[in-house]
Scaffold this motif. Structure first.
Motif, PDB file in Angstrom:
ATOM      1  N   PHE A  14       0.902  -1.163   0.000  1.00 59.45           N
ATOM      2  CA  PHE A  14       0.000   0.000   0.000  1.00 59.45           C
ATOM      3  C   PHE A  14       0.933   1.202   0.000  1.00 59.45           C
ATOM      4  O   PHE A  14       1.494   1.544   1.048  1.00 59.45           O
ATOM      5  N   LEU A  17       4.178   1.057   2.041  1.00 62.23           N
ATOM      6  CA  LEU A  17       4.046  -0.009   3.038  1.00 62.23           C
ATOM      7  C   LEU A  17       3.998  -1.392   2.378  1.00 62.23           C
ATOM      8  O   LEU A  17       3.140  -1.663   1.543  1.00 62.23           O
ATOM      9  N   VAL A  19       2.882  -4.724   2.664  1.00 65.27           N
ATOM     10  CA  VAL A  19       1.937  -5.418   3.555  1.00 65.27           C
ATOM     11  C   VAL A  19       1.933  -6.927   3.420  1.00 65.27           C
ATOM     12  O   VAL A  19       1.593  -7.629   4.371  1.00 65.27           O
ATOM     13  N   SER A  39      -2.115  -7.229  15.280  1.00 70.34           N
ATOM     14  CA  SER A  39      -2.830  -6.263  14.456  1.00 70.34           C
ATOM     15  C   SER A  39      -1.856  -5.602  13.480  1.00 70.34           C
ATOM     16  O   SER A  39      -0.728  -5.285  13.849  1.00 70.34           O
ATOM     17  N   SER A  41      -0.577  -7.019  10.816  1.00 70.35           N
ATOM     18  CA  SER A  41       0.399  -7.951  10.222  1.00 70.35           C
ATOM     19  C   SER A  41       0.035  -8.378   8.802  1.00 70.35           C
ATOM     20  O   SER A  41       0.808  -9.067   8.153  1.00 70.35           O
ATOM     21  N   GLY A  42      -1.166  -7.997   8.323  1.00 67.05           N
ATOM     22  CA  GLY A  42      -1.527  -8.298   6.939  1.00 67.05           C
ATOM     23  C   GLY A  42      -2.558  -9.409   6.792  1.00 67.05           C
ATOM     24  O   GLY A  42      -2.849  -9.847   5.676  1.00 67.05           O
ATOM     25  N   SER A  44      -5.925  -9.453   7.237  1.00 73.34           N
ATOM     26  CA  SER A  44      -7.115  -9.072   6.456  1.00 73.34           C
ATOM     27  C   SER A  44      -6.760  -8.887   4.989  1.00 73.34           C
ATOM     28  O   SER A  44      -7.498  -9.311   4.101  1.00 73.34           O
ATOM     29  N   THR A  45      -5.625  -8.252   4.742  1.00 69.74           N
ATOM     30  CA  THR A  45      -5.208  -8.021   3.360  1.00 69.74           C
ATOM     31  C   THR A  45      -5.036  -9.356   2.640  1.00 69.74           C
ATOM     32  O   THR A  45      -5.477  -9.514   1.491  1.00 69.74           O
ATOM     33  N   GLU A  54      -8.759  -7.106  -3.021  1.00 72.28           N
ATOM     34  CA  GLU A  54      -7.515  -6.357  -3.198  1.00 72.28           C
ATOM     35  C   GLU A  54      -6.720  -7.003  -4.333  1.00 72.28           C
ATOM     36  O   GLU A  54      -6.730  -8.225  -4.463  1.00 72.28           O
TER      37      GLU A  54
END
Ligand code: ADP
Ligand code: MG
Length: 243
Positions: A14, A17, A19, A39, A41-42, A44-45, A54
């Motif tokens: 991103f 960043l 990710v 939290s 750390s990637g 959800s991505t 994404e």
């Protein structure tokens, strides 16, 4: 037989960043993979790249041997094949519970209303909210709404279910009713990728645990291995905080 999901050297940024850093793993049919980690750390991505909410910068993700489509009809089919349940339920607020579950099958799968409703009622029964079918989401408790969200995803007959912290927004007394539905689904053979902080559930239901930190998979192993013999300081530190 090839794995259902193949994630092959995936990188994503991103802006500046980084990710997702060279993520490589596979998920077999019927396997339950739990993703845990701090939290940011990637986690959800990673989930969102698997149904292409994404895009990725490099690498490849294949489902059932087919690289993820980028657009159009193929993308709609992918989204139907990969069910996703989010932290924040994401039900259609102005549709009834029953309509929430029938909409996708009618529009995307081409079911008749009658067939879609019959199937929806079976699923609502299975997750224990059939008696709420005519209500609007706001009239349900959080735990009930999340169970409707699971039924809605299942109505598309997905090959894979992604859960991104499905119980994080729930009051404590409602967490187990959602975890119980997920446990049953796992026992019925659904392939699942679950991001969760529910360590008891992870230990009980996971075939494999992925521990992520700073965009990378830092450890990967059986729950027994991971929870009793974490190898890295990152994992030991994390487990020290959450267990
Ligand atoms: P996790 O789910 O493990 O908490 P995320 O995948 O949500 O982590 O986020 C990983 C990193 O990417 C975080 O630093 C987060 O702030 C950042 N991030 C997530 N989504 C976006 C976005 N759409 N734009 C910019 N940065 C993002
Ligand atoms: Mg997240």
């Amino acid at each position: 037989m090839e794995p259902l999901v193949e994630i092959d050297h995936v990188d994503k940024h991103f802006g500046e960043l980084h990710v997702l850093k060279d993520i490589t793993t596979t998920v077999d049919r019927g396997e339950v993979v739990i993703v845990i980690g701090p939290s940011g750390s990637g986690k959800s991505t990673l989930c969102r790249t698997i149904n292409r909410l994404e895009t990725i910068d490099s690498g490849e993700i294949r489902i059932d041997g087919t690289p993820l489509p980028s657009e159009g009809r193929d993308l709609a089919r992918l989204r139907a094949d990969v069910g996703m349940v989010f932290q924040s339920f994401n039900l259609f607020a102005h549709k009834t519970v029953l309509q929430n579950v029938t909409l996708g099958p009618i529009r995307v799968r081409g079911l008749s209303r009658r067939d879609a409703e019959a199937r929806a009622m079976e699923l609502l029964e299975r997750v224990g909210v059939a008696d709420q079918a005519t209500k609007l989401p706001a009239q349900l408790s959080g735990g009930q709404q999340q169970r409707v969200a699971i039924a809605r995803a299942l109505a598309m007959e997905p090959k894979l279910m992604l859960f991104d912290e499905p119980t994080s927004a729930l009051d404590p007394e409602m967490i187990n009713e959602v975890l119980d539905v997920m446990t049953e689904l796992a026992h019925d053979g659904m392939t699942m990728i679950v991001v969760t902080h529910e360590m008891g559930f992870a230990r009980k239901v996971a075939n494999r645990v992925l521990f992520m930190a700073d965009g990378a998979i830092v450890e990967e192993g059986t729950p027994e291995d991971f929870f009793t013999h974490p190898r890295t300081d990152r994992a030991k530190d994390f487990l020290g905080k959450v267990l």
